[in-house]
Design a protein around this motif. Structure first.
Motif, PDB file in Angstrom:
ATOM      1  N   ALA A   1     -56.363  27.961   3.969  1.00  0.00           N
ATOM      2  CA  ALA A   1     -56.750  27.121   2.825  1.00  0.00           C
ATOM      3  C   ALA A   1     -55.517  26.617   2.086  1.00  0.00           C
ATOM      4  CB  ALA A   1     -57.643  27.907   1.870  1.00  0.00           C
ATOM      5  N   GLY A   2     -55.532  25.346   1.704  1.00  0.00           N
ATOM      6  CA  GLY A   2     -54.433  24.770   0.958  1.00  0.00           C
ATOM      7  C   GLY A   2     -54.417  25.269  -0.474  1.00  0.00           C
ATOM      8  N   PHE A   3     -53.277  25.105  -1.122  1.00  0.00           N
ATOM      9  CA  PHE A   3     -53.104  25.596  -2.481  1.00  0.00           C
ATOM     10  C   PHE A   3     -54.119  24.952  -3.428  1.00  0.00           C
ATOM     11  CE2 PHE A   3     -51.120  24.883  -6.691  1.00  0.00           C
ATOM     12  CZ  PHE A   3     -51.074  26.207  -7.103  1.00  0.00           C
ATOM     13  N   ASN A   4     -54.878  25.797  -4.135  1.00  0.00           N
ATOM     14  CA  ASN A   4     -55.829  25.366  -5.157  1.00  0.00           C
ATOM     15  C   ASN A   4     -56.905  24.422  -4.603  1.00  0.00           C
ATOM     16  OD1 ASN A   4     -56.733  25.593  -7.822  1.00  0.00           O
ATOM     17  ND2 ASN A   4     -55.680  23.731  -8.459  1.00  0.00           N
ATOM     18  N   ALA A   5     -57.102  24.444  -3.296  1.00  0.00           N
ATOM     19  CA  ALA A   5     -58.096  23.541  -2.699  1.00  0.00           C
ATOM     20  C   ALA A   5     -59.505  24.101  -2.796  1.00  0.00           C
ATOM     21  CB  ALA A   5     -57.734  23.278  -1.235  1.00  0.00           C
ATOM     22  N   LEU A   6     -59.636  25.424  -2.820  1.00  0.00           N
ATOM     23  CA  LEU A   6     -60.940  26.072  -2.886  1.00  0.00           C
ATOM     24  C   LEU A   6     -60.998  26.937  -4.137  1.00  0.00           C
ATOM     25  CD1 LEU A   6     -61.164  27.178   0.854  1.00  0.00           C
ATOM     26  CD2 LEU A   6     -62.227  25.182  -0.190  1.00  0.00           C
ATOM     27  N   LYS A   7     -62.146  26.943  -4.765  1.00  0.00           N
ATOM     28  CA  LYS A   7     -62.261  27.669  -6.035  1.00  0.00           C
ATOM     29  C   LYS A   7     -63.520  28.524  -6.037  1.00  0.00           C
ATOM     30  CE  LYS A   7     -59.988  23.815  -8.425  1.00  0.00           C
ATOM     31  NZ  LYS A   7     -59.847  23.007  -7.195  1.00  0.00           N
ATOM     32  N   SER A   8     -63.429  29.654  -6.704  1.00  0.00           N
ATOM     33  CA  SER A   8     -64.573  30.548  -6.817  1.00  0.00           C
ATOM     34  C   SER A   8     -65.507  30.074  -7.920  1.00  0.00           C
ATOM     35  CB  SER A   8     -64.104  31.963  -7.126  1.00  0.00           C
ATOM     36  OG  SER A   8     -63.664  32.053  -8.473  1.00  0.00           O
ATOM     37  N   SER A   9     -66.573  30.818  -8.118  1.00  0.00           N
ATOM     38  CA  SER A   9     -67.424  30.602  -9.278  1.00  0.00           C
ATOM     39  C   SER A   9     -66.619  30.807 -10.561  1.00  0.00           C
ATOM     40  CB  SER A   9     -68.597  31.598  -9.258  1.00  0.00           C
ATOM     41  OG  SER A   9     -69.250  31.566  -8.021  1.00  0.00           O
TER      42      SER A   9
END
Length: 939
Positions: A737-745
């Motif tokens: 995963a790229g930096f800050n590309a995916l975020k949690s709830s």
């Protein structure tokens, strides 16, 4: 309080497809800085370890973890000169099989095997060259380097000899072995006992393909080979040249009458260990495995059926004490056949079918595993066992890939395969589970046989199963389960629907999505079914309050509280799939068994009133309640167990089942079964209860007392839902995963707050950068602070100060698969992040970041990542009620906290009014330091 706002989860599925190496043969290789390859490390441990696989049509790859593979092309030479022509490199075999071009040879280079020959000091590559009319052979090429170039060294064995091949290499080899220039007529016999008019027939004669070369425990070199047709045979090799040992003689023998019983050996073909009469069976492999008690067997794997889009393959397992056999399965059935039968599909009478076609629900369409087979086996240097095989998917193509599953011994002494593919750092744990860590909502796959049909894909899919706290099983099957940490071997036994299944309990990551959970792998008693399961991974979200100084009590100190004095009980309200925990000291005179704590569940007018003594005053309508108490029927022991004891109660609802667990928290082991055994009994699970068919909806849960008094120290309550996971994996299990590309709830908080996140951090180890780990997100207004795991922050308001106690040289290994408790608190405009990190090594580390001048607005907390995975286990909003200053005690000061107080000194902790003092008596007299309000570390 925090309010959890659910947004789309970040996890996505990427099939771990690794590489398309057909019929993989695995070997351990060590390489030095110059690229030289060896079978073992040097004394100084300076070489790098790799796993190499070789496969059909010159496919090959290498890996450091048996998941992330890199393809390469083995090289060959002819007459000492490098060549790209397979016709030149395999000239003798091509002549025998009648191949005229390099492409024709390559297309018939089937299922090689690779081994280091100790006496020759060379890598030996055994390759079968297939031809029409059984005109096959197995040839040896050798090299000083694992990648080649490989030079022809000779032919080991031939197949297909008959009158038409008179004078050719195969016939001459037959004459060298038997002394006869005439091929015996038995090789012309079909499986029905009729002759094939002077032509080699697979009803008796071997198909000389699929070699497996190995050393037995006495250091003797053998070659296993064969496919369908006459069966599977074992030849002794000459370890000085890697070819057939012509001095070792074989008789032609049968168990009974010729062609009416199983043939056990043949003068030319060798020792018969499996198959016969043209029953299916190929890709055979033998590996010696020994369990922890020293019981060792040679395990024989055979792939029944055939590799096809409709999933014909079925790996079957046999074993023998003697390398020469006989090989039998779990119930003693031989791997040899005395007549032709259809031995795959719905037939499971021969061999343990360790894996059948299957699909997990979290895999996308077209990704079911079918045609699992043609495996190799590996016993690693630490004794770990691995199954390496190729599989294809139900996507309508012939594409395939390599997969590796770790193998384990069950209580029966037979091997079973882990449900999910192998990942470094996961598998069988060294410490015991307790039943609360195993019980819950499971998804299982029963590896049932399937009826093969062209163009169709018979697939075993998930079923629901509940492993209940009381030891019962409900769902797709009914019965019981029992966990046994016998000598550290993590056994589990199921009694379900009239069958017994013996298995092992593991901790694994789900294939392709990375969520960690408890799994099991088992087999039934007669070895005809494999059973896999995984506990559905959940994230708990709770409110947690700690009480000090008697701030929360149940009942009165006279211990005369009525059993139904609900107004005096502690109450929480929950709904759905809930989780609730109570910690307290249970003060009782224990005059009667029921003079203890009680737990009451109210669902409207429906009530379950549970007592500590394995009894329910009232149960839900239509519910069944089961109990397990570690005291058995010793009620005197029971009375002392809970009397004045520190107790933890955990209640969890999964679907229509409520499981209740009671633990004793007695680090001094003065009570409970573990205490009697002299073991550490902190958090000893002593009581388990299950209520099935529990109603849905809202619940009020009461912690009460019946002629007892409870001093409550902690209450946590909330919900559990599908696991929150942030990150993605590529085809080789690499986090990408790229930096800050995916975020949690998002977790929203206001004012001063205190929240703890428990999660697993997955990284790529040495291949990563320090910043390739979890990233904490803290958003307020239009600004977001990104706090990295490597003591670095981005876009923060105010200032950020860091403290940590790791060595940067170890940081990458610490963070891979680390268990982390991240506490985030705000007081005014100061946000403090405190992380406790437990590395794979078992060592603990600490990390603190203090953000001064932070926003005081509503804040959203969550996670992102870079080339890593965040597996979020628990979120707790923390609060404290009462005076948290202890009365007295002793602490060890680890860091300087005031002038004159230095690390390593022992101090006496004393309470004075509303402050706490450190008193140290030394040659300089008594010194006091007032430390109320100071940030200290104590142990």
């Amino acid at each position: 309080m925090g309010v959890l706002k659910i947004v789309a989860l970040a996890a996505s599925v990427s099939l771990a497809s690794s590489v398309a190496v057909h019929d993989p043969s695995v070997v351990i290789v060590y390489k030095d800085a110059a690229g030289n390859s060896y079978p073992e490390n040097d004394a100084g441990k300076t070489r790098d370890k790799f796993y190499y696989i070789f496969g059909t049509m010159n496919g090959a790859a290498y890996s450091k973890n048996m998941l992330d593979w890199t393809e390469f092309t083995p090289k060959f030479s002819a007459g000492g000169k490098a060549t790209s022509s397979f016709l030149d490199a395999f000239k003798a075999a091509a002549d025998w099989s009648g191949h005229k071009t390099s492409d024709a040879v390559k297309g018939n280079m089937w299922a090689p095997d690779i081994i280091w020959n100790k006496k020759m000091g060379k890598w030996c590559l055994y390759t079968s060259i297939n031809g029409d009319d059984w005109m096959s052979s197995i040839v040896l090429h050798t090299s000083n380097k694992i990648e080649g170039p490989y030079e022809y060294a000779g032919t080991v064995v031939y197949g297909g000899m008959d009158t038409q091949s008179a004078g050719k290499a195969g016939n001459l080899d037959y004459q060298k072995v038997t002394g006869s220039a005439t091929i015996d007529s038995r090789y012309y016999m079909a499986n029905n006992g009729t002759t094939n008019l002077g032509k080699w027939d697979g009803g008796y004669g071997v198909s000389a393909i699929d070699p497996n070369v190995f050393y037995d425990e006495d250091g003797i070199l053998w070659m296993l080979y064969g496919s369908w047709s006459g069966g599977l045979f074992l030849l002794k090799l000459d370890d000085s040249n890697g070819l057939r040992d012509y001095s070792y003689k074989y008789e032609t023998k049968w168990e009974g009458a010729a062609f009416k019983s199983a043939m056990t050996s043949d003068q030319y073909m060798g020792i018969h260990v499996g198959g016969g009469y043209y029953v299916s069976g190929e890709g055979s492999y033998i590996q010696y495995f020994k369990d922890a008690d020293g019981n060792g067997y040679y395990y024989l794997f055979i792939s029944y059926g055939f590799y096809s889009p409709d999933g014909g393959y079925s790996m079957r397992v046999f074993r023998s004490k003697d390398v020469k056999g006989p090989y039998v399965d779990v119930d003693g059935t031989s791997a040899l056949f005395s007549r032709y039968i259809y031995n795959y599909g719905l037939t499971t009478d021969h061999g343990f079918p360790i894996i059948q076609n299957y699909k997990w629900s979290f895999w996308p369409d077209g990704s079911a595993e079918i045609a699992d087979g043609h495996n190799s086996l590996l016993r690693d240097e630490d004794g770990s066992m691995y199954l390496v095989y190729h599989r294809k998917m139900d996507n309508g193509t012939a594409w395939h890939n390599v997969e590796t599953h770790q193998l384990y011994f069950n209580k029966m002494g037979w091997i079973v395969a882990a449900p999910f593919e192998y990942k470094v750092g996961f598998g069988m744990t060294k410490t015991a589970f307790d039943e609360s860590q195993i019980a819950g909502d499971f998804k299982i796959i029963m590896h049932d046989p399937y009826a093969q049909a062209d163009g169709k894909f018979p697939i075993n899919t998930e079923k629901n199963l509940q492993l209940n706290a009381d030891g019962s099983v409900t769902g797709a099957y009914t019965g019981s389960w029992k966990y046994d940490f016998a000598k550290g071997r993590q056994y589990i036994t199921f009694e379900m629907n009239g069958n017994t299944y013996e298995g092992v309990v593991l901790e694994q990551q789900q294939n392709d999505i990375g969520k960690a959970t408890v799994t099991f792998s088992a087999m039934n008693k007669n070895g005809s079914r494999a059973l896999w399961g995984y506990r559905v991974p959940k994230t708990e979200t709770v409110n947690e309050t700690k009480y000090y100084g008697g701030a929360k009590t149940v009942g009165d100190k006279s211990k005369k509280t009525a059993w139904d004095a609900y107004d005096d009980f502690a109450k929480v309200s929950v709904s759905g799939n809930f989780v609730t925990e109570f910690d307290f000291t249970n003060y009782t005179e224990a005059k009667e068994n029921w003079n203890n704590w009680v737990l009451v569940f109210k669902n409207g007018d429906n009530t379950w009133y549970l007592r500590a003594d394995a009894y329910s005053v009232e149960t839900f309508s239509g519910s069944n309640v089961g109990y397990y108490g570690s005291w058995g029927t010793d009620w005197e022991k029971f009375k002392t167990m809970f009397k004045n004891g520190k107790v933890k109660i955990r209640a969890v609802k999964d679907g229509n089942v409520i499981n209740v667990y009671a633990f004793l928290q007695d680090a001094n082991c003065t009570s409970g079964t573990a205490g009697a055994a002299g073991k550490n009994c902190a958090n000893e699970l002593v009581y388990r209860v299950s209520a099935t068919n529990a109603p849905s909806g809202n619940y009020d849960i009461y912690l009460g007392a019946d002629a007892a008094y409870l001093d409550v120290s902690r209450i946590a309550y909330g919900s559990q839902a599908d696991r929150i996971f942030v990150g993605t994996l590529d085809a080789g299990g690499v986090y990408n995963a790229g930096f800050n590309a995916l975020k949690s709830s998002d977790y929203k908080v206001n004012g001063d707050f205190n929240v703890t996140f428990n999660f697993r951090n997955y990284g790529n180890g040495a291949a990563s950068e320090n910043w390739d780990n979890y990233v904490m997100r803290s958003s307020a207004g239009n600004a977001t602070t990104l706090l990295r795991a490597d003591a670095y922050a981005m876009d923060n308001a105010g200032t950020m100060e860091f403290k940590y106690d790791w060595n940067w040289d170890d940081f990458k290994s610490i963070m891979r698969n680390a268990n982390i408790a991240m506490n985030v608190s705000r007081k005014g405009d100061v946000v403090t992040y405190n992380a406790s990190i437990a590395g794979e090594s078992g060592k603990s580390y600490n990390y603190q970041a203090v953000n001064s001048g932070a926003s005081k607005n509503e804040m959203s907390l969550g996670f992102t990542c870079e080339k890593s995975g965040v597996d979020l286990l628990r979120i707790a909003t923390n609060s404290v009620v009462g005076d948290s200053i202890p009365e007295s005690g002793t602490l060890n000061v680890l860091h300087q906290i005031n002038s004159g107080i230095t690390g390593g000194n022992s101090w006496k902790l004393e309470r004075k009014n509303n402050s706490i003092q450190l008193r140290n008596e030394s040659s300089r007299g008594t010194r006091y330091f007032n430390i109320l309000g100071k940030n200290i570390r104590m142990k």
